[in-house]
Structure formats: C-alpha cells, structure tokens
Motif scaffolding. Sequence first.
Motif, mmCIF file in Angstrom:
data_model
loop_
_atom_site.group_PDB
_atom_site.id
_atom_site.type_symbol
_atom_site.label_atom_id
_atom_site.label_comp_id
_atom_site.label_asym_id
_atom_site.label_seq_id
_atom_site.Cartn_x
_atom_site.Cartn_y
_atom_site.Cartn_z
ATOM 1 N N GLY A 104 0.786 -1.170 0.090
ATOM 2 C CA GLY A 104 -0.164 0.049 -0.076
ATOM 3 C C GLY A 104 0.800 1.345 -0.011
ATOM 4 O O GLY A 104 2.075 1.135 -0.149
ATOM 5 N N ASP A 105 0.268 2.435 0.222
ATOM 6 C CA ASP A 105 0.906 3.635 0.237
ATOM 7 C C ASP A 105 1.559 4.147 1.290
ATOM 8 O O ASP A 105 1.122 4.851 2.359
ATOM 9 C CB ASP A 105 -0.159 4.804 -0.116
ATOM 10 C CG ASP A 105 0.080 6.153 -0.367
ATOM 11 O OD1 ASP A 105 1.445 6.152 -0.455
ATOM 12 O OD2 ASP A 105 -0.404 7.273 -0.511
ATOM 13 N N VAL A 106 2.825 3.414 1.483
ATOM 14 C CA VAL A 106 3.202 3.415 3.061
ATOM 15 C C VAL A 106 3.755 4.879 3.326
ATOM 16 O O VAL A 106 3.527 5.177 4.318
ATOM 17 C CB VAL A 106 4.633 2.566 2.792
ATOM 18 C CG1 VAL A 106 5.503 2.869 4.094
ATOM 19 C CG2 VAL A 106 4.511 1.084 2.450
ATOM 20 N N PHE A 107 4.276 5.606 2.310
ATOM 21 C CA PHE A 107 4.680 6.722 2.402
ATOM 22 C C PHE A 107 3.614 7.706 2.790
ATOM 23 O O PHE A 107 3.805 8.561 3.630
ATOM 24 C CB PHE A 107 5.562 7.284 1.110
ATOM 25 C CG PHE A 107 6.315 8.491 1.269
ATOM 26 C CD1 PHE A 107 7.539 8.377 2.053
ATOM 27 C CD2 PHE A 107 5.881 9.724 0.875
ATOM 28 C CE1 PHE A 107 8.254 9.589 2.409
ATOM 29 C CE2 PHE A 107 6.577 10.962 1.069
ATOM 30 C CZ PHE A 107 7.940 11.070 1.711
ATOM 31 N N TYR A 135 5.628 0.666 6.968
ATOM 32 C CA TYR A 135 4.928 1.457 7.986
ATOM 33 C C TYR A 135 3.765 0.750 8.575
ATOM 34 O O TYR A 135 2.587 0.664 7.668
ATOM 35 C CB TYR A 135 4.587 2.954 7.408
ATOM 36 C CG TYR A 135 4.038 3.805 8.582
ATOM 37 C CD1 TYR A 135 4.881 4.336 9.652
ATOM 38 C CD2 TYR A 135 2.710 4.585 8.625
ATOM 39 C CE1 TYR A 135 4.460 4.947 10.761
ATOM 40 C CE2 TYR A 135 2.412 4.908 9.615
ATOM 41 C CZ TYR A 135 3.233 5.440 10.618
ATOM 42 O OH TYR A 135 2.739 6.310 11.792
ATOM 43 N N ARG A 136 3.708 0.517 9.759
ATOM 44 C CA ARG A 136 2.561 -0.155 10.433
ATOM 45 C C ARG A 136 2.161 -1.325 9.702
ATOM 46 O O ARG A 136 3.193 -2.142 9.597
ATOM 47 C CB ARG A 136 1.342 0.803 10.566
ATOM 48 C CG ARG A 136 1.775 1.971 11.592
ATOM 49 C CD ARG A 136 0.685 2.850 12.164
ATOM 50 N NE ARG A 136 -0.696 2.604 12.074
ATOM 51 C CZ ARG A 136 -1.299 2.314 13.101
ATOM 52 N NH1 ARG A 136 -0.852 2.269 14.403
ATOM 53 N NH2 ARG A 136 -2.758 1.894 13.207
ATOM 54 N N SER A 189 2.760 9.110 -4.487
ATOM 55 C CA SER A 189 1.973 8.778 -3.346
ATOM 56 C C SER A 189 0.767 9.742 -3.057
ATOM 57 O O SER A 189 1.212 11.096 -2.857
ATOM 58 C CB SER A 189 2.879 8.822 -2.069
ATOM 59 O OG SER A 189 2.278 8.978 -0.851
ATOM 60 N N ALA A 190 -0.241 9.281 -3.142
ATOM 61 C CA ALA A 190 -1.553 10.051 -3.160
ATOM 62 C C ALA A 190 -1.435 10.530 -1.803
ATOM 63 O O ALA A 190 -1.922 11.749 -1.557
ATOM 64 C CB ALA A 190 -2.653 9.036 -3.531
#
Lengths: 258, 258
Positions: free
Chosen positions: B7-10, B210-211, B106-107
Amino acid sequence: MDQPVIGDVFGEMIRDAYAVRTGIGPRPLAGGRVPRPVIEIIERDDGLINGAPADHYLAEPAEWQPHDVRALRLCRGAVLDIGCGAGRTALELQRRGMAVTGLDTSAGAVEVARDRGLRDTVIATVDDYARATARYDTFLLLGNNLGLLEGPERAPAFLTALAALARPGARIIAQGTDPYGTTDPVHVAYHRRNRERGRLGGQLRLRLRYRLLATDWFDYLNCSVEELTGLLEGTRWRLKSVDTADRPYYLAVMELSP
Amino acid sequence: MDQPVIGDVFGEMIRDAYAVRTGIGPRPLAGGRVPRPVIEIIERDDGLINGAPADHYLAEPAEWQPHDVRALRLCRGAVLDIGCGAGRTALELQRRGMAVTGLDTSAGAVEVARDRGLRDTVIATVDDYARATARYDTFLLLGNNLGLLEGPERAPAFLTALAALARPGARIIAQGTDPYGTTDPVHVAYHRRNRERGRLGGQLRLRLRYRLLATDWFDYLNCSVEELTGLLEGTRWRLKSVDTADRPYYLAVMELSP
C-alpha cells in the motif's frame, strides 16, 4: 531477499545507542560520516511494524517517566533488576547505596551496564538464576517488563522462579501497560484476533530487529490489572497495590504470601 | 506470521507525521494515550533494517540541511519538484513566488502537500507525466531523490522522460549520496555483493514499511559522482557542476544539451 540473522538484537542496539550517547566507540553512520539515530524496531505477528528511538534505555533519572521514579522509592533490601538492559535503573539504585543485581539475557546489554559501572550482573533467565543461591527482597520489572510474564502459559513458571529467589516478605514491583484504552482499529482488531486464538487480547507476539539481526518470535504481555490479578491466582504472589497515575502505564506491587 | 499489505506506505506515514507535527487529526498513540514517534522503516535485500524519524519530511527551511538551502537558490523558471512528498521544498518555492509543480506517486503525501497549501500537484510517475503538455526549466530531486535513477537499467528512461518534459536549457538539480566513504563492514559487504551481481555498489534494493503496510521491493541508487557521469553518457543531460560541501551528500546540476 535474505532473512535477518538470529542474534543479540538488544545488545547490538544498546551498544550503538551507548556509542551515540557517549561519543565513544564505533557508531552507525550514513555514508561513513553522518550519525544515524539508533531505532528499536519491533515486528508483531499481524504484520505491524513500529520503530522507536532507543536512547531512552540510557536515560538519566532526570529524563525518566514519573512512574519509574516512584518505582525506585518502593525498593527495599536486596534488589534483582530483571531485564536490566544497559543498567538504567540498577545503576541508580547502586548510586543510592542499595544492594542490586542486574539480570538480563542480553550479553551485549550487560556488557554496556558493566562498562557504565554496574558491579553485580547476571546473564541468565530467571529460571536458570533460580537455581543459584542468591535471594532477594525486591524484584524490579521496569521498562514495561511486566510483559515478561508473556501470558497464561508462561506466567506461573516465571512467578515460581521469582518465589524461589525470594526472601520472606519479598515484593515484585512491575510496570505494565493496559492495552485496552485504544480505539485504533489496528490494535482493536489485533486484540480480537488474539482472543479468537485463546490468547489474552494484549498477548503480543513480537520479534525485535536491529540492522542485520532479529530475535526469534516471543510473547510479551500487555495486560489490564484485572488480567494480572487472574494470572496471580494459584501462585504465591498477591497484588498489594496498583499506581495508575500514568495511564495506560501502571505500577503493580505484588507480595509473597507467607 | 502475517505478511504486511502492499500500500501507500509513504502516504500513511506522512499523514501521521503531519498529524503529530500539527496536532490535527488522529495520530499514533501507545495504549490510546501516549504519542508515538513516527518512524520510517527501510528494509534492504540483505536483511538490513533501519529506522529514522519521519519528521524531517515536514521540516521548515530553518531546519533544513544546508545543501537543500543552496539547491533552491539554483532553481529558475518553471520547476517540477519530483518526489515532492509533503511539499517541503515545493511550498518554499511557491512562497517565493516561483512556478512550481509537485509530483509524487504517493496519493497520501500529495494530499498532505495540498492540505499545507501546495496548489499545483500531480500524482504520477515522470514517465506518465511526460505524456502531458507541461514543460519545465528546472527538475528538482532533493531528499536524496537522485536515487530515483535506480541504476543503469532505469536511468536512461528516467532521464529521457525528463528531457521530454524539458524546455530548452533546462536543468536537473539533484541531491545524491556517495555511499563509498563507509568502513562499516555491513555496507562494504553489501557493495561487494551488488557488484558480484552486476549492479552498482550502491544500487540499493529496498522496501519501505509503516505499520501494516509495505511497498514492493524497488531499486534506489546511491552513487558516486563518477558513476553518475557514466549514467549520463548517451543521454541528453550533461553534468554541469557538483557541490560536495556536505559530503557524503552532494548536489549535482545537469543541463540539457541543445
């Protein structure tokens, strides 16, 4: 992709954090020049990963959280500091002239504690150490180390080992975390998943990672005071008092039955 | 053990870092109460894992590293900030009255940049955006984003996309890192391993976590100025100047051939 190597994650991390704090010894650098922060990385078995700066393991008393300061006032007699790490609390007790032994399973962390001046140290589990002849009046489990109870399977053996190491009237002073105050869906789902598997909600399954190293997966318990009371049933330990001023953290004092 | 979700980690990380910095919106808490630091976690394909606080992505100009300040002085005309993230540098250019577009894949990061007031944003790769009609005088690759060249396979296509987006006389201002100043055996061994596989020594293979989220594995290039010169051969870009005052970091200025 290569897997990390099983090793003394905590020891390597503490050694680097100590080098960064003191400026002594090799420390992690970006591009060979720029100091990198030392970060503790914790993976949970649901895929969650968290990082946190490791420097707090070396914090001086003035930097401590208030419940750690209060915990040290409760110590009496001979103290066994369980999971002493880099000696943060054991060194302060020693400065105050108390008899204190620092126990940890991490050889690297104990080496740092000794470098910092901690005189009496043991590299062992409480189970192994319970076969020794030393006896204690206070068992200190700070830095969330009530978590070493792990869960309903491990807690009785852990508490039995402490009873074997105990002098009459001994106390456990332990800092725990009540995990159930969260509304974070990631954690709420994790607690539910644990219960569905017959585990306590906050019975975390974790591994630590640092650079190329990882620990094996292990259980670490965040429990409510009610759950703690349940875990003490059938053991020789009784809950004497709980200090919840710094919620979600709490200090639990347990006393050995005569 | 569950695998992390792609997914969109950033974006998720920047959203949390923004919430922590501003105090607005939900942010990560320990036990539902105590703020957690937002840490970027980077895994490398040799098993290395590193964490670093994410707050620098939101740093105000007074907190920047000196080379970023110098980089902005080199901007002229219409600027495309590539990998703009939360808009750290694009917002400062906009404040100075320059024409700047922030581009990121990154959206979530672009959403934060827009929240912070960045007016012109694009969620796209440079390849996709090269099909648009916008043209630029300056391409900005800060925050180590020279790394987006990835390596010898990807660099020509990346540089061709920038040439397609370029006005005559356009320049690329890119911050890179020379990885070869290290004596850390972990990194020295990694550089050797890469070369044995036909890669550049500092051609990192990484993923971010991230998480509960992870990115796919991707290449990210730390290269010497000499290696950069080699990558520019056969492209329309020529190295015009290099600022190495903040080694191992450097600022490279590349100019489009007529």
